[in-house]
Design a protein around this motif. Structure first.
Motif, PDB file in Angstrom:
ATOM      1  N   VAL A 249      -6.517   3.255  -8.819  1.00 25.05           N
ATOM      2  CA  VAL A 249      -7.351   4.176  -9.800  1.00 25.05           C
ATOM      3  C   VAL A 249      -6.187   5.334  -9.741  1.00 25.05           C
ATOM      4  O   VAL A 249      -6.121   6.110  -8.458  1.00 25.05           O
ATOM      5  N   VAL A 250      -6.458   5.656 -10.647  1.00 24.38           N
ATOM      6  CA  VAL A 250      -5.496   7.248 -11.200  1.00 24.38           C
ATOM      7  C   VAL A 250      -7.024   8.401 -12.066  1.00 24.38           C
ATOM      8  O   VAL A 250      -7.587   7.819 -12.795  1.00 24.38           O
ATOM      9  N   THR A 251      -6.944   9.372 -11.491  1.00 26.39           N
ATOM     10  CA  THR A 251      -7.357  10.026 -12.161  1.00 26.39           C
ATOM     11  C   THR A 251      -6.356  11.746 -12.201  1.00 26.39           C
ATOM     12  O   THR A 251      -5.634  11.329 -10.897  1.00 26.39           O
ATOM     13  N   LEU A 252      -6.505  12.610 -13.151  1.00 23.96           N
ATOM     14  CA  LEU A 252      -5.660  13.293 -13.243  1.00 23.96           C
ATOM     15  C   LEU A 252      -6.046  14.584 -14.318  1.00 23.96           C
ATOM     16  O   LEU A 252      -5.702  14.261 -15.728  1.00 23.96           O
ATOM     17  N   HIS A 253      -6.127  16.034 -13.430  1.00 19.55           N
ATOM     18  CA  HIS A 253      -7.166  16.693 -14.498  1.00 19.55           C
ATOM     19  C   HIS A 253      -6.435  17.722 -14.872  1.00 19.55           C
ATOM     20  O   HIS A 253      -6.819  18.721 -16.420  1.00 19.55           O
TER      21      HIS A 253
ATOM     22  N   LEU B 216     -17.399   4.811 -10.039  1.00 20.03           N
ATOM     23  CA  LEU B 216     -18.139   4.288  -9.442  1.00 20.03           C
ATOM     24  C   LEU B 216     -17.802   2.290  -9.112  1.00 20.03           C
ATOM     25  O   LEU B 216     -17.369   2.567  -8.015  1.00 20.03           O
ATOM     26  N   GLY B 217     -17.744   1.870 -10.293  1.00 20.80           N
ATOM     27  CA  GLY B 217     -17.646   0.355  -9.722  1.00 20.80           C
ATOM     28  C   GLY B 217     -16.096   0.148  -9.352  1.00 20.80           C
ATOM     29  O   GLY B 217     -15.341  -0.780  -8.647  1.00 20.80           O
ATOM     30  N   LEU B 218     -14.671   1.195 -10.310  1.00 22.24           N
ATOM     31  CA  LEU B 218     -13.643   1.149  -9.881  1.00 22.24           C
ATOM     32  C   LEU B 218     -12.733   1.295  -8.540  1.00 22.24           C
ATOM     33  O   LEU B 218     -12.353   0.998  -8.325  1.00 22.24           O
ATOM     34  N   LEU B 219     -13.860   2.875  -8.506  1.00 26.19           N
ATOM     35  CA  LEU B 219     -13.223   2.938  -7.106  1.00 26.19           C
ATOM     36  C   LEU B 219     -14.443   2.182  -5.953  1.00 26.19           C
ATOM     37  O   LEU B 219     -13.099   2.190  -5.099  1.00 26.19           O
ATOM     38  N   THR B 220     -14.642   0.834  -6.106  1.00 23.35           N
ATOM     39  CA  THR B 220     -15.699   0.925  -4.904  1.00 23.35           C
ATOM     40  C   THR B 220     -14.216  -0.957  -4.402  1.00 23.35           C
ATOM     41  O   THR B 220     -14.211  -0.598  -3.741  1.00 23.35           O
ATOM     42  N   GLY B 221     -14.180  -0.976  -5.989  1.00 22.94           N
ATOM     43  CA  GLY B 221     -13.188  -2.000  -6.015  1.00 22.94           C
ATOM     44  C   GLY B 221     -11.408  -2.238  -5.587  1.00 22.94           C
ATOM     45  O   GLY B 221     -10.991  -2.719  -5.669  1.00 22.94           O
ATOM     46  N   ALA B 222     -11.270  -0.556  -5.373  1.00 24.24           N
ATOM     47  CA  ALA B 222      -9.639  -0.148  -5.750  1.00 24.24           C
ATOM     48  C   ALA B 222      -9.229  -0.044  -4.643  1.00 24.24           C
ATOM     49  O   ALA B 222      -9.404   0.111  -3.413  1.00 24.24           O
ATOM     50  N   ARG B 223      -7.904  -0.236  -4.341  1.00 21.10           N
ATOM     51  CA  ARG B 223      -7.095  -0.196  -2.430  1.00 21.10           C
ATOM     52  C   ARG B 223      -6.389   1.218  -2.841  1.00 21.10           C
ATOM     53  O   ARG B 223      -6.348   1.176  -1.216  1.00 21.10           O
ATOM     54  N   LEU B 224      -6.557   1.518  -3.438  1.00 17.85           N
ATOM     55  CA  LEU B 224      -6.215   3.267  -3.457  1.00 17.85           C
ATOM     56  C   LEU B 224      -6.073   3.806  -4.292  1.00 17.85           C
ATOM     57  O   LEU B 224      -6.430   2.750  -5.558  1.00 17.85           O
ATOM     58  N   VAL B 225      -6.489   5.792  -4.265  1.00 16.12           N
ATOM     59  CA  VAL B 225      -6.652   6.236  -5.399  1.00 16.12           C
ATOM     60  C   VAL B 225      -5.683   7.416  -5.191  1.00 16.12           C
ATOM     61  O   VAL B 225      -5.258   7.625  -4.320  1.00 16.12           O
TER      62      VAL B 225
ATOM     63  N   ILE C  15       4.501  11.020  -2.529  1.00 17.71           N
ATOM     64  CA  ILE C  15       3.408  10.211  -2.961  1.00 17.71           C
ATOM     65  C   ILE C  15       4.254   8.213  -2.633  1.00 17.71           C
ATOM     66  O   ILE C  15       2.769   7.432  -1.973  1.00 17.71           O
ATOM     67  N   ARG C  16       5.096   8.268  -3.086  1.00 17.43           N
ATOM     68  CA  ARG C  16       5.746   7.192  -2.721  1.00 17.43           C
ATOM     69  C   ARG C  16       5.737   6.906  -0.799  1.00 17.43           C
ATOM     70  O   ARG C  16       5.112   5.442  -0.954  1.00 17.43           O
ATOM     71  N   LYS C  17       6.026   7.781  -0.219  1.00 17.07           N
ATOM     72  CA  LYS C  17       5.240   7.383   1.207  1.00 17.07           C
ATOM     73  C   LYS C  17       4.306   7.108   1.584  1.00 17.07           C
ATOM     74  O   LYS C  17       3.921   5.532   1.904  1.00 17.07           O
ATOM     75  N   GLY C  18       2.965   7.583   0.800  1.00 15.35           N
ATOM     76  CA  GLY C  18       2.156   8.231   0.904  1.00 15.35           C
ATOM     77  C   GLY C  18       1.143   6.336   0.782  1.00 15.35           C
ATOM     78  O   GLY C  18       0.170   5.357   1.279  1.00 15.35           O
ATOM     79  N   VAL C  19       1.919   5.498  -0.638  1.00 12.63           N
ATOM     80  CA  VAL C  19       2.193   4.239  -1.155  1.00 12.63           C
ATOM     81  C   VAL C  19       1.716   3.320   0.319  1.00 12.63           C
ATOM     82  O   VAL C  19       0.942   2.217   0.425  1.00 12.63           O
ATOM     83  N   ASP C  20       3.715   3.723   0.452  1.00  9.26           N
ATOM     84  CA  ASP C  20       3.819   2.699   0.625  1.00  9.26           C
ATOM     85  C   ASP C  20       3.212   2.275   2.261  1.00  9.26           C
ATOM     86  O   ASP C  20       2.710   1.115   2.792  1.00  9.26           O
ATOM     87  N   GLU C  21       2.617   2.987   3.306  1.00 10.16           N
ATOM     88  CA  GLU C  21       1.142   3.178   4.373  1.00 10.16           C
ATOM     89  C   GLU C  21       0.783   2.608   3.590  1.00 10.16           C
ATOM     90  O   GLU C  21       0.127   1.975   5.083  1.00 10.16           O
ATOM     91  N   ILE C  22      -0.440   3.037   2.708  1.00  5.26           N
ATOM     92  CA  ILE C  22      -1.482   2.230   1.968  1.00  5.26           C
ATOM     93  C   ILE C  22      -1.662   0.724   2.238  1.00  5.26           C
ATOM     94  O   ILE C  22      -2.186   0.260   2.471  1.00  5.26           O
TER      95      ILE C  22
END
Length: 370
Positions: A196-200, A265-274, A320-327
């Motif tokens: 899930v992505v948010t950016l504001h 909340l539903g999107l966050l609950t099922g997400a692998r990462l945010v 960001i790439r490193k964080g995604v790799d670790e997750i």
């Protein structure tokens, strides 16, 4: 999200704490506003100041101008403000001028980045407030360093988590959210899950040289894990202004309009990462045990990093790439639930505030008799 559990706790307290709910109208999208009140089971405001959008200075001044007559008419025993938005500071300033006690919920949080308008709002509101309720113990230390008297501060926990826990069973499943938005939910069926992505934040989305690299790395991330991107109106407008929509045109990236609380909340609950620059999502992902990569250089919620699932990655594509790799490799943070993030923060606020108001009333009666 902060006020809903507080109002319920006030109503349930014995004796009940009477309230007048004032909505400044700072967040003015009518559809989103109505949906949020319904999702959170919030009563309709007793008063809506309908301030709307403007520059920081104009909006703050307009809230002050419209809020002062409310105090003159209703003469409250105190005014409770929450969080760190312009309305928080504006109402607190009016109270300070009118000698009305201010109660601040979510006090003491600091990013130590004065370029953030919210940081200015936080610091000034805490200096004005008579009673300060904190979400984490580090906030207490921040306030002591700023000269706030210790007896004014009370650690109660996080009312955002009260809202999350009370609404979790009502959350809309992610597949339903996509279907409601007219999107086929097959993207959620990937073995690796979805992000899930948010950016504001203006610091991320208002400049081409910052927004383009962030969208580029998100495009890269989507090749590894599909992304559901809930687009803030400000972000969408800047993506169109800078002609960057092609970076998000992919069957691996689902673009959604702003979501209601139960949908998010539903999107966050099922997400692998945010991946986000939101302050609130740092807390919610920690409570849900979902790894979060925060695209900011600092956070006013350090407990989400020290104890929770949050990692600061800034705007650095490599980080960001490193964080995604670790997750995705299973090495992401699992974290733990911080102290007093137990769904009862609002109850503790109601109990303390009732005692505090009674003590103030008794003191004023004594002073009058003397």
């Amino acid at each position: 999200m902060k006020m809903a559990p507080i109002l319920r706790a006030f109503a349930a307290h014995l004796p009940a704490i009477p309230t007048l709910l004032v909505h400044t109208g700072q967040h003015y999208d009518r559809d989103m506003n109505d949906r949020l009140f319904a999702d959170l089971r919030l009563p309709h405001p007793d008063l809506n100041l309908e301030v709307g959008s403007a520059t920081h200075a104009v909006q703050t001044a307009e809230v002050m101008r419209r809020f002062e007559p409310v105090l003159d008419t209703h003469k409250p025993s105190c005014v409770m403000v929450v969080g760190d938005v312009n309305s928080t500071l504006a109402c607190a300033l009016v109270c300070a001028k009118k000698d009305v006690p201010v109660v601040h919920v979510e006090a003491g949080l600091r990013s130590y980045d004065r370029a953030m308008p919210e940081e200015i709002n936080r610091v000034l509101t805490d200096q004005i407030a008579d009673r300060l309720y904190t979400t984490e113990r580090s906030a207490h230390l921040n306030l002591m360093r700023e000269g706030v008297a210790e007896e004014r501060v009370h650690f109660v926990g996080n009312v955002m988590i009260d809202s999350l826990l009370s609404n979790r069973e009502h959350a809309h499943p992610a597949a339903q959210v996509l279907l409601m938005a007219g999107v086929a939910p097959e993207v959620l069926d990937e073995p690796c899950g979805y992000g899930v992505v948010t950016l504001h934040r203006p610091s991320n989305v208002d400049r081409l040289d910052r927004l383009e690299p962030l969208l580029s790395v998100l495009r890269e991330v989507s090749e590894r894990i599909p992304l559901v991107f809930a687009l803030h109106p400000r972000t969408r407008a800047n993506i169109e202004r800078f002609a960057l929509l092609d970076l998000l045109t992919s069957d691996r990236i689902v673009l959604l309009p702003p979501q209601g609380y139960l949908e998010m909340l539903g999107l966050l609950t099922g997400a692998r990462l945010v991946l986000s620059d939101s302050g609130g999502l740092q807390e919610e992902t920690t409570a849900l045990g979902v790894p979060c990569l925060t695209m900011r250089e600092n956070t006013e919620r350090p407990i989400t990093v020290d104890q929770g699932t949050n990692t600061l990655v800034g705007r650095d594509p490599h980080a960001i790439r490193k964080g995604v790799d670790e997750i995705l490799s299973g090495a992401g943070k699992t974290g733990r639930i911080p102290e007093f993030w137990d769904g009862r923060a609002a109850e503790r606020i109601a109990a303390d505030l009732s005692q505090w108001l009674l003590a103030r009333h008794a003191q004023r009666c004594q002073e009058f008799d003397e």
